[in-house]
Design an enzyme around this catalytic site. Structure first.
Site, PDB file in Angstrom:
ATOM      1  N   ASP A  22       0.828  -1.212   0.000  1.00  0.00           N
ATOM      2  CA  ASP A  22       0.000   0.000   0.000  1.00  0.00           C
ATOM      3  C   ASP A  22       0.866   1.267   0.000  1.00  0.00           C
ATOM      4  OD1 ASP A  22      -2.321   1.431  -0.009  1.00  0.00           O
ATOM      5  OD2 ASP A  22      -2.840   1.051   2.083  1.00  0.00           O
ATOM      6  N   HIS A  39       2.299   3.389  -9.005  1.00  0.00           N
ATOM      7  CA  HIS A  39       2.066   1.952  -9.221  1.00  0.00           C
ATOM      8  C   HIS A  39       3.225   1.333 -10.012  1.00  0.00           C
ATOM      9  CE1 HIS A  39      -1.761   2.241  -7.384  1.00  0.00           C
ATOM     10  NE2 HIS A  39      -2.313   2.973  -8.328  1.00  0.00           N
ATOM     11  N   LEU A 133       9.973 -20.851  -5.022  1.00  0.00           N
ATOM     12  CA  LEU A 133       9.092 -19.907  -4.321  1.00  0.00           C
ATOM     13  C   LEU A 133       7.706 -19.967  -4.956  1.00  0.00           C
ATOM     14  CD1 LEU A 133       8.732 -17.291  -2.405  1.00  0.00           C
ATOM     15  CD2 LEU A 133       9.109 -16.001  -4.507  1.00  0.00           C
TER      16      LEU A 133
HETATM   17  C1  IPE Z   1      -5.471  -2.693  -0.288  1.00  0.00           C
HETATM   18  O1  IPE Z   1      -5.099  -1.365  -0.429  1.00  0.00           O
HETATM   19  C2  IPE Z   1      -5.474  -3.362  -1.615  1.00  0.00           C
HETATM   20  C3  IPE Z   1      -4.164  -3.533  -2.233  1.00  0.00           C
HETATM   21  C4  IPE Z   1      -2.991  -3.227  -1.727  1.00  0.00           C
HETATM   22  C5  IPE Z   1      -4.196  -4.128  -3.537  1.00  0.00           C
HETATM   23  P1  IPE Z   1      -6.191  -0.203  -0.548  1.00  0.00           P
HETATM   24  O2  IPE Z   1      -5.419   1.065  -0.624  1.00  0.00           O
HETATM   25  O3  IPE Z   1      -7.131  -0.482  -1.646  1.00  0.00           O
HETATM   26  O4  IPE Z   1      -6.950  -0.320   0.843  1.00  0.00           O
HETATM   27  P2  IPE Z   1      -7.995   0.641   1.532  1.00  0.00           P
HETATM   28  O5  IPE Z   1      -9.190   0.709   0.651  1.00  0.00           O
HETATM   29  O6  IPE Z   1      -7.343   1.964   1.719  1.00  0.00           O
HETATM   30  O7  IPE Z   1      -8.286  -0.013   2.846  1.00  0.00           O
HETATM   31  C1  IPE Z   2      -1.612   0.253  -3.289  1.00  0.00           C
HETATM   32  O1  IPE Z   2      -1.354   1.604  -3.378  1.00  0.00           O
HETATM   33  C2  IPE Z   2      -1.827  -0.374  -4.642  1.00  0.00           C
HETATM   34  C3  IPE Z   2      -3.229  -0.737  -4.909  1.00  0.00           C
HETATM   35  C4  IPE Z   2      -4.221  -0.636  -4.094  1.00  0.00           C
HETATM   36  C5  IPE Z   2      -3.513  -1.258  -6.233  1.00  0.00           C
HETATM   37  P1  IPE Z   2      -2.541   2.657  -3.345  1.00  0.00           P
HETATM   38  O2  IPE Z   2      -2.900   2.998  -4.742  1.00  0.00           O
HETATM   39  O3  IPE Z   2      -3.638   2.228  -2.482  1.00  0.00           O
HETATM   40  O4  IPE Z   2      -1.809   3.907  -2.689  1.00  0.00           O
HETATM   41  P2  IPE Z   2      -2.446   4.967  -1.705  1.00  0.00           P
HETATM   42  O5  IPE Z   2      -3.001   4.200  -0.534  1.00  0.00           O
HETATM   43  O6  IPE Z   2      -3.506   5.686  -2.464  1.00  0.00           O
HETATM   44  O7  IPE Z   2      -1.300   5.831  -1.325  1.00  0.00           O
HETATM   45 MG    MG Z   3      -4.070   2.448  -0.521  1.00  0.00          MG
END
Ligand code: IPE
Ligand code: IPE
Ligand code: MG
Length: 243
Positions: A22, A39, A133
């Site tokens: 995240d 990303h 793995l």
């Molecule tokens: C969780 O992250 C999903 C992934 C890392 C793929 P999100 O950024 O979507 O989670 P929430 O919605 O903030 O909890």
């Molecule tokens: C996690 O990073 C990746 C996915 C959920 C696909 P985020 O896109 O949620 O990044 P933040 O939380 O907005 O910083």
């Molecule tokens: Mg996020």
């Protein structure tokens, strides 16, 4: 902490590490870049972390790449994320295969473009017999949806209620046959499960860091492993029983 400093304190390597990757969006925003650049940086980072898991002899790595809830993001971001997975499979499959990585898909195919789904299936099939793995890619994955599918399949298989126990449910999940995660890591300072491995993480150790995913390098992984080494896993018992 560098590798040589930390390996001393890594006394126990978890068999299965799961990561909620995240913070890509915030990483990009901090730099004035579009979210997709975050990303992309996150995907680059993943490559290094996979390599390090192989070096450390971790046997199962699960990564949360796209949740069932992530469909609610702006359409450009959703298509960007789909494109990144496709790109990664195109570019990395050969070397992952060479390095003995067995790719598995956690999640369902509904909503995923046919071309991408074919590449996922191909990656899974190509790497099926590798054993260095196991890399579980949770993509279009939600823990609740996984449980719903498990219940549907149990009913379709006409099993009786007497036959349903914890082992059977585990065997109907996408992670069937694999050990539960020992360590779940979540980056970016969020302290929630976000529908990740809701069944399987019942007794995992959780490690939270404020590092954003693209900044979670090898050194940060060692930190998480040092933390894990220091945990006493009691599984309901008391300390004296497990010493
Ligand atoms: C969780 O992250 C999903 C992934 C890392 C793929 P999100 O950024 O979507 O989670 P929430 O919605 O903030 O909890
Ligand atoms: C996690 O990073 C990746 C996915 C959920 C696909 P985020 O896109 O949620 O990044 P933040 O939380 O907005 O910083
Ligand atoms: Mg996020």
């Amino acid at each position: 902490m560098n590798k040589s400093e930390s390996t001393d304190s890594i006394q126990m390597i978890p068999n299965h590490v799961a990561i909620i990757m995240d913070g890509n969006g915030r990483w990009a925003q901090k730099r004035g870049l579009p979210r997709l650049a975050g990303h992309r940086a996150g995907t680059e980072n993943l490559r290094k972390i996979i390599e390090e898991c192989i070096n450390l002899d971790i046997k199962h790595l699960t990564i949360y790449a796209f949740s069932t809830e992530n469909w609610h993001r702006p359409i450009e971001e959703v298509s960007g994320l789909m494109g990144l997975l496709e790109n990664m499979l195109d570019k990395e499959l050969e070397s992952l295969d060479k390095n003995g990585v067995s790719i598995r898909h956690l999640g369902h195919s509904f909503g995923i473009h046919e071309r991408l789904m074919n590449k996922i299936v191909d990656a899974v099939n190509t790497t099926r017999n590798n054993s260095t793995l196991v890399l579980n890619v949770a993509f279009n994955y939600g823990g609740r949806h996984e449980l719903v599918r498990a219940v549907q399949n149990i009913i379709d298989d006409e099993l009786s209620s007497q036959e349903v126990d914890e082992e059977l449910i585990s065997n109907y999940l996408d992670t069937s046959g694999q050990p539960d995660p020992d360590l779940v890591i979540r980056t970016s300072g969020e302290y929630r499960i976000s529908n990740f491995l809701v069944w399987q993480s019942a007794y995992a150790e959780w490690y939270f860091t404020t590092k954003l995913w693209p900044d979670f390098n090898e050194e940060e992984l060692y930190r998480a492993l040092v933390f894990f080494s220091g945990r006493e896993r009691r599984f309901g018992q008391i300390s004296d029983q497990i010493k």
